[in-house]
Each structure stands twice: as C-alpha cells, then as structure tokens.
Design an enzyme around this catalytic site. Structure first.
Site, PDB file in Angstrom:
ATOM      1  N   GLY A 222     -39.581 -58.383  -7.791  1.00 44.94           N
ATOM      2  CA  GLY A 222     -39.085 -57.856  -9.065  1.00 44.94           C
ATOM      3  C   GLY A 222     -37.592 -58.048  -9.204  1.00 44.94           C
ATOM      4  O   GLY A 222     -36.983 -58.788  -8.434  1.00 44.94           O
ATOM      5  N   ASN A 223     -37.015 -57.414 -10.193  1.00 49.78           N
ATOM      6  CA  ASN A 223     -35.568 -57.505 -10.395  1.00 49.78           C
ATOM      7  C   ASN A 223     -35.041 -56.156 -10.873  1.00 49.78           C
ATOM      8  O   ASN A 223     -35.819 -55.223 -11.100  1.00 49.78           O
ATOM      9  CB  ASN A 223     -35.234 -58.634 -11.375  1.00 49.78           C
ATOM     10  CG  ASN A 223     -35.879 -58.407 -12.720  1.00 49.78           C
ATOM     11  OD1 ASN A 223     -35.516 -57.499 -13.439  1.00 49.78           O
ATOM     12  ND2 ASN A 223     -36.875 -59.224 -13.046  1.00 49.78           N
ATOM     13  N   ARG A 224     -33.741 -56.067 -11.034  1.00 51.57           N
ATOM     14  CA  ARG A 224     -33.120 -54.757 -11.269  1.00 51.57           C
ATOM     15  C   ARG A 224     -32.954 -54.402 -12.748  1.00 51.57           C
ATOM     16  O   ARG A 224     -32.275 -53.433 -13.083  1.00 51.57           O
ATOM     17  CB  ARG A 224     -31.738 -54.720 -10.586  1.00 51.57           C
ATOM     18  CG  ARG A 224     -31.843 -54.734  -9.070  1.00 51.57           C
ATOM     19  CD  ARG A 224     -30.487 -54.795  -8.428  1.00 51.57           C
ATOM     20  NE  ARG A 224     -29.605 -53.744  -8.928  1.00 51.57           N
ATOM     21  CZ  ARG A 224     -28.282 -53.843  -8.979  1.00 51.57           C
ATOM     22  NH1 ARG A 224     -27.689 -54.943  -8.584  1.00 51.57           N
ATOM     23  NH2 ARG A 224     -27.561 -52.847  -9.441  1.00 51.57           N
ATOM     24  N   SER A 225     -33.572 -55.143 -13.632  1.00 54.97           N
ATOM     25  CA  SER A 225     -33.397 -54.836 -15.059  1.00 54.97           C
ATOM     26  C   SER A 225     -33.977 -53.458 -15.395  1.00 54.97           C
ATOM     27  O   SER A 225     -35.102 -53.137 -15.014  1.00 54.97           O
ATOM     28  CB  SER A 225     -34.086 -55.916 -15.898  1.00 54.97           C
ATOM     29  OG  SER A 225     -34.021 -55.549 -17.246  1.00 54.97           O
ATOM     30  N   ALA A 295     -35.787 -59.605 -18.310  1.00 54.85           N
ATOM     31  CA  ALA A 295     -35.514 -60.453 -17.140  1.00 54.85           C
ATOM     32  C   ALA A 295     -36.877 -60.911 -16.636  1.00 54.85           C
ATOM     33  O   ALA A 295     -37.626 -60.139 -16.020  1.00 54.85           O
ATOM     34  CB  ALA A 295     -34.784 -59.644 -16.085  1.00 54.85           C
TER      35      ALA A 295
END
Ligand code: CTP
Length: 429
Positions: A222-225, A295
């Site tokens: 995943g990502n930090r958005s 994102a």
C-alpha cells in the site's frame, strides 16, 4: 457596540485583516479598525503604499495594537502574506479604490495586500470609494461583476458628497455598516450562501486515497495516501453545485467520516488498482470532469496467495514478483470525449521548484491529461496533513495555478483550473 459584533461572529475572537488602499477615505478605515479592536478582535492592517500617503503607519499600529508591515519584503522568513491569509477569518478592504478592486478582480499580487488576498480562503468584504465617474466606468462595472460572482461582499458605496465639492455615488459606506458586514461575512451560513455554484449541472468524478494490492488474505502492498486532498476536491465540487462521485480507496478514518457525512458526495469504495480502474472508468462515462487524486499502485503482486504466506515456506528471503497495473489516468486521457476535462496528480519527492516543474512536465506528456497537479512530498510532508503545496500545470506545461495553503484551498484552485479548461475548449469549438 460590544454585543452585536460578538454575536454576529459567533462570539469568537476573530482574526481580521483590514486592507487599506489609497483614497482620501483611508482615514475612515481607522474607525473600522478601532471598532473591531474594541469588540475584542485581533486586527492586522495591510495598507498599500498609496494608503500610507493618506494615513501614517504609526496610526494603524497604535489603533490596531499590532505591528504593521506594509511590504512583502518585510518579515520574509515568515512568508507573511501566506501566514496572514491563512490566519484570517475575514478580510475587509476599506476603502477599496478602483485600482485595488481591479487588481483583486484579476488576481494581481504585486504587494502584500494582493498576495494576502490570493493566499486566503477567508470571506472577502470590499468597501469601494471613488469618484462617481470611476465607479460607473465600464472597467469598474465589469470588475465588480467578477468580484460579486465570486461571492465577494460589497458594502456601498453610498451616494453623497465627494472630495472636491462633487456629489454622487462613490462615497465610502458608513464605517459601522462596513464593520457589521465584515462580521456578518464570518457567520458560516452567510459564507455558504456567498459561495459560487459554478459547477451546477456538472458531473464530477474524483478518486481519492491509496489502493492496496493484496499479497495474501492478511497482507497488502500500500501507500501512505490519506485521501484528504481527494475528499476536499469532492466536497468542494459538491458545494459548487456538481453531482459528485468519489471513488475512494482506503481513506483514513477521519477523512472517510467527512466524505460519508457529505450528502452531496456519492461514495464508491474500492480496494485495489484494478477495482479502482473499473469503478472510475464506469463513472467517467458521463462525467464533465475527472480528477485522479488517488495514489494508485503502479505494481501488484503477480500471484495472490489464497492462504497466509508462512515463513516456514519462504525462509530468510522473500522475493515478490510484481506486474504493472493499468495506468488509469493515461487510459482516461486517451479515451476522453470532447469537452471532458481529465486532471492528474503527481506527488514527487523533490523540493526544488524547477526540478518539480521538470518532473511534472514530463509526467504530463506521458499521461496526456488536461491538467496535472504537482506537489512535493517527503517522509514528513504531504500525506495526511491538512496543508499542502501544489503547482497546477496546463496541458502545455505552463503553471496555471499555485497554492501553499490548505487542501481545501488547493481543491478550489484545481476546480477553477478545470473550469477554465472547459471554457477554453468551448470557445475553441
Ligand atoms: N495513476 C493511475 N494509474 C496508475 C498509477 C497512477 O491512474 N496505475 C495516476 C494517479 O492517480 C495520478 C497520476 O497517475 O493522478 C500520477 O501517478 P504517479 O504514480 O505519480 O505517476 P507514474 O506515471 O506512476 O510515475 P512515477 O514513475 O513517478 O510513479
């Protein structure tokens, strides 16, 4: 005078920016400043250079009880215009000369007052004062239309004696009336009404959040958005009258609450890049504007394990094989119908403006969208924060918008730019 002013503003101590431009009525601004201070508000005076020819700086400092730095070149390290613009609950320009009104209408920002107004999302009140001929001039009339159309509150001018023995419309409104209008502009309901509904009848699709690409039933890439910028865009579009679909992937809890709580926004929740693609392509079919603020993962695992991946099976090293996900933004740009505006985002880990622009322009060319919103991010900046810095690039790579402020302010600027692209497209057809 204490109670009416306080209750109109909801009883809060407000931060009020009083812009003063250069007309003979500048001395009456002192009375407005004094009234606000007596009511207990925190008042910051921003005079133009011409205003200081009519009323001296010490007068404004003494009456406002705050230092007055009239130039953008003072206090540079504090980025004073941005700080003032953000802190303001309301900005009032008294008196507003024809010249200053023209500057505000066209977003000119060659002094502290202009930059402060542009940096602020606070309600703006103007109290024009000038000779009748100047007030009636076609340019002033057109500028006032622009300002009113944007929800700027206009107080006066009154009809009465003017400098030099003339009489007619152009006299500054009564200072008490200006003060009351300034405080009334802060009341949230009045503020909502003043907002322009320039997206009425339009369909807007926004993606937000960050996709998660499953590895096994319990893990993902995943990502930090947080989804904060996308949700701000969706809500701003709804407030401006659009029918809004928000395709959201894993919003932070508080951000999701804001989205769910907004009646004007239809929420479609997705998990992975492929799910997001399917939802946004379907929604985009009928959209006037599509904003890809999410994102989206660029890669997903080739295989998703049905069972939890166990260390006993993988040993000391685990190599993941990833495959590219479809580039949704490029696909939407390539298949958009005439008149549809497609907006992309690019978060980049550089802070140098030129480098940021260069990366943005290359990405813009790759994606083929109408607008690209570029913003610098890092370990500690960008994700999750209510504030942001963005540059908006037009299809030709020119900077068409710029914000250092809240994500809500950025949202408004992006929507303004999308509307400008639509208007330019309509003219060209
Ligand atoms: N995006 C998309 N589909 C993807 C990846 C990204 O639609 N599979 C969109 C994002 O929503 C965003 C824009 O493309 O609007 C920019 O994403 P970014 O990841 O910065 O672009 P990339 O082309 O992947 O470039 P980079 O190599 O910098 O990651």
């Amino acid at each position: 005078m204490g109670d009416p002013g306080r209750s109109a503003a909801g009883g809060r101590r407000l931060t009020v920016v009083v812009g003063v431009s250069g007309g003979i009525a500048a001395y009456k601004a002192v009375q407005v400043v004094r009234g606000l201070v007596v009511l207990g508000h925190d008042v910051h005076v921003v005079p133009t250079e011409a205003a200081l020819r009519f009323v001296g700086l010490p007068t404004f400092e003494a009456i406002s009880r705050n230092p007055v730095h009239p130039s953008v070149w003072d206090d540079v390290a504090q980025v004073r215009h941005v700080a003032l613009g953000r802190a303001a609950d309301v900005i009032v320009v008294v008196p507003a000369t024809a010249h200053t009104l023209a500057k505000i209408a066209h977003g000119l920002s060659d002094d502290l007052l202009g930059t402060t107004i542009l940096s602020s999302a606070a309600p703006l009140v103007v109290a024009p004062a000038m000779h009748s001929e100047m007030w009636a001039a076609a340019a002033t009339v057109a500028n006032m239309d622009l300002l009113r159309g944007r929800g700027v509150v206009v107080v006066g001018p009154d009809d009465g004696p003017l400098t030099g023995g003339d009489s007619g419309p152009g006299r500054l409104a009564d200072p008490d009336e200006i003060l009351a209008a300034t405080l009334a502009a802060v009341v949230p309901a009045a503020r909502e009404e003043a907002r322009v509904r320039d997206l009425a009848g339009r369909v807007v699709v926004v993606t937000a959040g960050g996709t998660r690409e499953p590895l096994d039933p319990v893990r993902f890439l995943g990502n930090r958005s947080s989804g904060r910028q996308g949700v701000a865009l969706a809500r701003a579009a709804a407030r401006r009258g659009a029918t809004v679909t928000l395709v959201a992937a894993h919003l932070d809890d508080d951000v999701r609450r804001d989205a769910v709580g907004d009646d004007g926004v239809s929420l479609v929740e997705v998990g992975s890049a492929l799910e997001l693609r399917e939802a946004v392509v379907a929604a985009a079919a009928g959209a006037d504007v599509v904003v890809m603020a999410a994102a989206v993962a660029d890669y997903r695992p080739v295989e998703v394990s049905e069972a939890k991946i166990k260390k006993d099976d993988t040993g000391d090293e685990l190599v993941l094989r990833l495959v590219r996900t479809p580039d949704v933004l490029a696909e939407l740009s390539a298949t958009r119908r005439p008149g549809q505006v497609v907006v992309g985002f690019a978060s980049e880990t550089v802070t140098d403006r030129d480098e940021l622009l260069e990366l943005g322009r290359r990405k813009l060319a790759r994606k083929g969208c109408d607008l690209l919103v570029v913003n610098p991010v890092g370990w500690a900046t960008g994700f999750g924060s209510p504030d942001t810095v963005v540059l908006v690039l037009g299809a030709d790579g020119a900077v068409v918008g710029e914000v250092a402020g809240t994500k809500q302010q950025a949202a408004e600027v992006v929507l303004d730019a999308a509307l400008a692209v639509r208007a330019a497209g309509a003219l060209a057809r």
